[in-house]
Write an enzyme that holds these catalytic residues in place. Sequence first.
Site, mmCIF file in Angstrom:
data_model
loop_
_atom_site.group_PDB
_atom_site.id
_atom_site.type_symbol
_atom_site.label_atom_id
_atom_site.label_comp_id
_atom_site.label_asym_id
_atom_site.label_seq_id
_atom_site.Cartn_x
_atom_site.Cartn_y
_atom_site.Cartn_z
ATOM 1 N N SER A 143 0.861 -1.182 0.000
ATOM 2 C CA SER A 143 0.000 0.000 0.000
ATOM 3 C C SER A 143 0.894 1.227 0.000
ATOM 4 O O SER A 143 2.100 1.126 0.260
ATOM 5 C CB SER A 143 -0.867 -0.014 1.264
ATOM 6 O OG SER A 143 -1.434 1.242 1.535
ATOM 7 N N TYR A 156 -2.359 -1.686 10.307
ATOM 8 C CA TYR A 156 -2.377 -1.795 8.847
ATOM 9 C C TYR A 156 -1.043 -1.300 8.292
ATOM 10 O O TYR A 156 -0.418 -1.965 7.458
ATOM 11 C CB TYR A 156 -3.534 -0.973 8.297
ATOM 12 C CG TYR A 156 -3.638 -0.944 6.794
ATOM 13 C CD1 TYR A 156 -4.294 -1.958 6.097
ATOM 14 C CD2 TYR A 156 -3.108 0.118 6.057
ATOM 15 C CE1 TYR A 156 -4.408 -1.929 4.712
ATOM 16 C CE2 TYR A 156 -3.213 0.159 4.677
ATOM 17 C CZ TYR A 156 -3.868 -0.864 4.011
ATOM 18 O OH TYR A 156 -3.967 -0.829 2.651
#
Length: 292
Positions: A143, A156
């Site tokens: 990401s 995350y």
Amino acid sequence: MHPKYVLITGTSSGIGAATVKLLADSGYTVFAGVRSENAFEKWQQNNHPHIIPLRLDVTHPAAIEAAYQDVAKTVGENGLYALINNAGNCIGVPTELFDEAAAKHLMETHFWGMANLCKAFIPLLRKYAQSSGSAARIINVGSTGSISSFPFIQFYNAAKFAILGFTESIRFELAPQNIHCSAILPGAVKTEIWDRAEESIKTSLQQLSSEGAHLYRDNITSALQLSNKLESKGVSSRSAALVYKKVLESHKPRLKYFIGADSKLMHWMVRYLPDALRHAIINTQLKFKKTS
């Protein structure tokens, strides 16, 4: 022509589902890994000749072993052309209030699931490289959060940073076996994962004490508003899937691929700006209030 089998995890929706459809329509035979029975049945009902639904909960070693046996039986001596570790989830919570079980499950899904799948399927990838004379592929999905963090999604970010480091390491390790390893780093993409993250953040807001509300409510709300703003300008799942396909078909795939203008901009900022300046720019967008 040597048949190309691809295994993708996390294909019930979003980029995973879009990539399955794109690759299957392009002639690849795709194992669509899903956790839920409903998602499995949907892929079965799709009846696409190049899509093979696969029950696969990446957090359970027994499920990974069962999936390996199913894939190995199907691909035979051809081996597996590519493994795409796409499964993921997200939670949002102030650090002093996080639930350890939820945080561990996130790490199991993003990082340990990916690591265990690589461990299990490297022999089948090597078999493809040896039998075809061309490179096999591992694609791990990180990401923008692999290179720059965002508040309240610390686990995350931790998982995504770990994915990038793991991928770079095995890229060196597996290159002599003719297995290329890359990380895809999407920015804002219009997928359901951010809806789930928003639900998690809203649940956290509801559980705040009066002191917690004073310390966090306004800033959590600001972070959520910025996240929603970025997502509204995000790319489609199909646009992201096209990048996955590009990596699969690149003769010399790079380590990192960025999806979306925001991801590319953040890469530039991390590369060329001092951390203090980058943080100042992000803080300007977040508009956090002092609570001390």
